[in-house]
Design an enzyme around this catalytic site. Structure first.
Site, mmCIF file in Angstrom:
data_model
loop_
_atom_site.group_PDB
_atom_site.id
_atom_site.type_symbol
_atom_site.label_atom_id
_atom_site.label_comp_id
_atom_site.label_asym_id
_atom_site.label_seq_id
_atom_site.Cartn_x
_atom_site.Cartn_y
_atom_site.Cartn_z
ATOM 1 N N ARG A 1 -13.475 -8.471 2.318
ATOM 2 C CA ARG A 1 -12.048 -8.260 2.054
ATOM 3 C C ARG A 1 -11.264 -9.493 2.482
ATOM 4 O O ARG A 1 -10.333 -9.927 1.796
ATOM 5 C CB ARG A 1 -11.537 -7.026 2.825
ATOM 6 C CG ARG A 1 -12.105 -5.693 2.363
ATOM 7 C CD ARG A 1 -11.637 -5.314 0.980
ATOM 8 N NE ARG A 1 -10.194 -5.291 0.883
ATOM 9 C CZ ARG A 1 -9.420 -4.262 1.254
ATOM 10 N NH1 ARG A 1 -9.966 -3.156 1.728
ATOM 11 N NH2 ARG A 1 -8.095 -4.324 1.121
ATOM 12 N N HIS B 1 -7.338 0.556 -6.335
ATOM 13 C CA HIS B 1 -7.514 -0.265 -5.125
ATOM 14 C C HIS B 1 -8.222 -1.564 -5.541
ATOM 15 O O HIS B 1 -9.374 -1.795 -5.182
ATOM 16 C CB HIS B 1 -8.342 0.519 -4.101
ATOM 17 C CG HIS B 1 -8.330 -0.057 -2.716
ATOM 18 N ND1 HIS B 1 -7.537 -1.124 -2.337
ATOM 19 C CD2 HIS B 1 -9.040 0.292 -1.601
ATOM 20 C CE1 HIS B 1 -7.746 -1.401 -1.058
ATOM 21 N NE2 HIS B 1 -8.653 -0.564 -0.595
ATOM 22 N N ARG C 1 0.876 -1.182 0.000
ATOM 23 C CA ARG C 1 0.000 0.000 0.000
ATOM 24 C C ARG C 1 0.907 1.223 0.000
ATOM 25 O O ARG C 1 1.708 1.401 0.912
ATOM 26 C CB ARG C 1 -0.915 0.006 1.232
ATOM 27 C CG ARG C 1 -1.605 1.350 1.435
ATOM 28 C CD ARG C 1 -2.711 1.321 2.444
ATOM 29 N NE ARG C 1 -3.873 0.624 1.908
ATOM 30 C CZ ARG C 1 -5.095 0.714 2.434
ATOM 31 N NH1 ARG C 1 -5.303 1.457 3.497
ATOM 32 N NH2 ARG C 1 -6.097 0.049 1.904
ATOM 33 N N ASP D 1 -17.091 7.118 -1.716
ATOM 34 C CA ASP D 1 -15.852 7.002 -0.942
ATOM 35 C C ASP D 1 -15.567 8.390 -0.374
ATOM 36 O O ASP D 1 -16.211 9.376 -0.764
ATOM 37 C CB ASP D 1 -14.723 6.537 -1.892
ATOM 38 C CG ASP D 1 -13.389 6.295 -1.185
ATOM 39 O OD1 ASP D 1 -13.378 6.178 0.054
ATOM 40 O OD2 ASP D 1 -12.358 6.222 -1.889
ATOM 41 N N CYS E 1 -16.255 1.691 0.611
ATOM 42 C CA CYS E 1 -15.112 0.839 0.979
ATOM 43 C C CYS E 1 -14.695 1.020 2.431
ATOM 44 O O CYS E 1 -14.021 0.161 2.979
ATOM 45 C CB CYS E 1 -13.938 1.107 0.040
ATOM 46 S SG CYS E 1 -13.267 2.783 0.166
ATOM 47 N N GLN F 1 -10.165 -4.030 -3.067
ATOM 48 C CA GLN F 1 -11.494 -3.606 -2.612
ATOM 49 C C GLN F 1 -12.556 -3.999 -3.624
ATOM 50 O O GLN F 1 -13.677 -4.355 -3.258
ATOM 51 C CB GLN F 1 -11.503 -2.091 -2.391
ATOM 52 C CG GLN F 1 -12.824 -1.569 -1.851
ATOM 53 C CD GLN F 1 -13.112 -2.051 -0.439
ATOM 54 O OE1 GLN F 1 -12.274 -1.920 0.444
ATOM 55 N NE2 GLN F 1 -14.298 -2.605 -0.210
HETATM 56 N N1 NVA Z 1 -9.838 6.674 -1.516
HETATM 57 C C1 NVA Z 1 -9.469 6.280 -0.186
HETATM 58 C C2 NVA Z 1 -9.715 4.809 0.011
HETATM 59 C C3 NVA Z 1 -9.392 4.304 1.385
HETATM 60 C C4 NVA Z 1 -9.575 2.830 1.524
HETATM 61 C C5 NVA Z 1 -8.003 6.628 0.058
HETATM 62 O O1 NVA Z 1 -7.197 6.421 -0.843
HETATM 63 O O2 NVA Z 1 -7.684 7.126 1.142
HETATM 64 N N1 CP Z 2 -11.183 -0.076 2.543
HETATM 65 C C1 CP Z 2 -9.907 -0.111 2.980
HETATM 66 O O1 CP Z 2 -8.954 -0.403 2.238
HETATM 67 O O2 CP Z 2 -9.773 0.142 4.312
HETATM 68 P P1 CP Z 2 -8.418 0.369 5.116
HETATM 69 O O3 CP Z 2 -7.845 1.682 4.667
HETATM 70 O O4 CP Z 2 -8.835 0.366 6.548
HETATM 71 O O5 CP Z 2 -7.474 -0.759 4.808
#
Ligand code: NVA
Ligand code: CP
Length: 303
Positions: free
Chosen positions: A288, A132, A105, A220, A260, A135
């Site tokens: 997930r 992502h 990540r 989101d 998500c 997800q």
């Molecule tokens: N769009 C959000 C998704 C978090 C799971 C981010 O990138 O922070």
């Molecule tokens: N939806 C998701 O990826 O959540 P986290 O940021 O908690 O991993």
């Protein structure tokens, strides 16, 4: 040595492979709930590199790997040489020589691309600024468990043209559904992604028009990780783009809505929808775990 398969975007797998994964995820979920012993990866190690925060992704990968009989190792840039400037390419060569599979990540999508290019083991994108895909496995599994095939349906994305939105564009293509995107001007997904999917994706700035008759509404956060400084200005620009009871009225009578998580009640989604008794959002989060166990299995043993 043949280069390993990676999962950096949904386009790395064929539609048939993705369908197979979703079906396997539901099967593994049933087995897990029935108390089956799913340990088949004794001694296998998943390296988990997190340059951004996470609850769901970390817990699901770590718990999933334990349930599969393997081990997961949490690596943050602050505690590794990645944070002190060791090149991604060198880190990839070294880490992949010691573990069986890697999950990352991070910020720029080029980082997972470069890591994967120099990795001798499969690499999973666990969120970048652009995509992502993990997800989406959970979202598609959730849809399928509640409504059956998504092919031919219409999904509606409301909000930022961010990593989740862009993953929905890929999902529309791979899972064969139509996608309407309603975002504030200036927050559209990448034009090249829209151009490549013109047959399936429509863009508008009108959430009501986008939601009309839709089978699935998705949203989101308005400011993603790394955009915290823009939170206040975005809140003003995104105010008309809330998924709430009034917007849901315009969707199909049996429409589902997803998020998500983490969510901000009263911003991108109303508290009422978040806390509704019949929401599938909690299934979506739980899936997930199951979807990624199926993904780990696929990448580790090719099933
Ligand atoms: N769009 C959000 C998704 C978090 C799971 C981010 O990138 O922070
Ligand atoms: N939806 C998701 O990826 O959540 P986290 O940021 O908690 O991993």
């Amino acid at each position: 040595m043949a280069s390993p398969r990676h999962f950096l975007t949904l386009l790395d797998f064929t539609p048939a492979e993705l369908q197979g994964l979703i079906a396997r995820a539901s099967e593994m979920k049933r087995d897990h709930r029935a108390g089956a012993d799913q340990r088949r990866f004794h001694g296998k190690v998943l390296g988990m590199i997190f340059a951004k925060s996470s609850t769901r992704t970390r817990v699901s990968f770590e718990a999933g790997m334990a349930q599969l009989g393997g081990h997961a190792m949490f690596l943050s840039p602050q505690d590794t040489q990645l944070g002190r400037g060791e090149p991604v390419e060198d880190s990839a060569r070294v880490i992949s020589s010691m573990v069986d599979i890697v999950m990352i990540r991070t910020y720029g999508h080029d980082i997972v691309d470069r890591f994967a290019e120099h990795s001798s083991v499969p690499v999973i994108n666990a969120l970048t600024d652009d995509f992502h895909p993990c997800q989406l496995l959970a979202d598609m599994q959730t849809w399928s468990e509640h409504r059956g095939p998504i092919a031919g349906k219409t999904a509606c994305w409301v909000g930022d043209g961010n990593n989740m939105c862009q993953s929905y564009i890929n999902a529309a293509r791979q899972f064969d559904f139509q996608l309407r995107i309603a975002c504030p001007p200036g927050f559209e997904p990448r034009p090249e992604l829209l151009a490549a999917n013109r047959d399936r994706v429509e863009l508008t700035h009108d959430p009501v028009a986008a939601a009309r008759g839709a089978d699935l509404l998705v949203t989101d956060v308005w400011a993603s990780m790394g955009q915290e400084a823009e939170q206040k200005t975005r809140a003003r620009q995104f105010a008309p783009y809330q998924v709430n009871e009034a917007l849901l009225e315009h969707a199909a009578s049996d429409a589902l809505y997803m998020h998500c998580l983490p969510a901000h009640r009263g911003e991108e989604i109303s508290a009422g929808l978040m806390d509704a008794a019949d929401t599938v959002i909690w299934d979506e989060a739980e899936n997930r775990l199951h979807a990624q166990k199926a993904l780990l299995e696929f990448l580790l043993i090719g099933r």
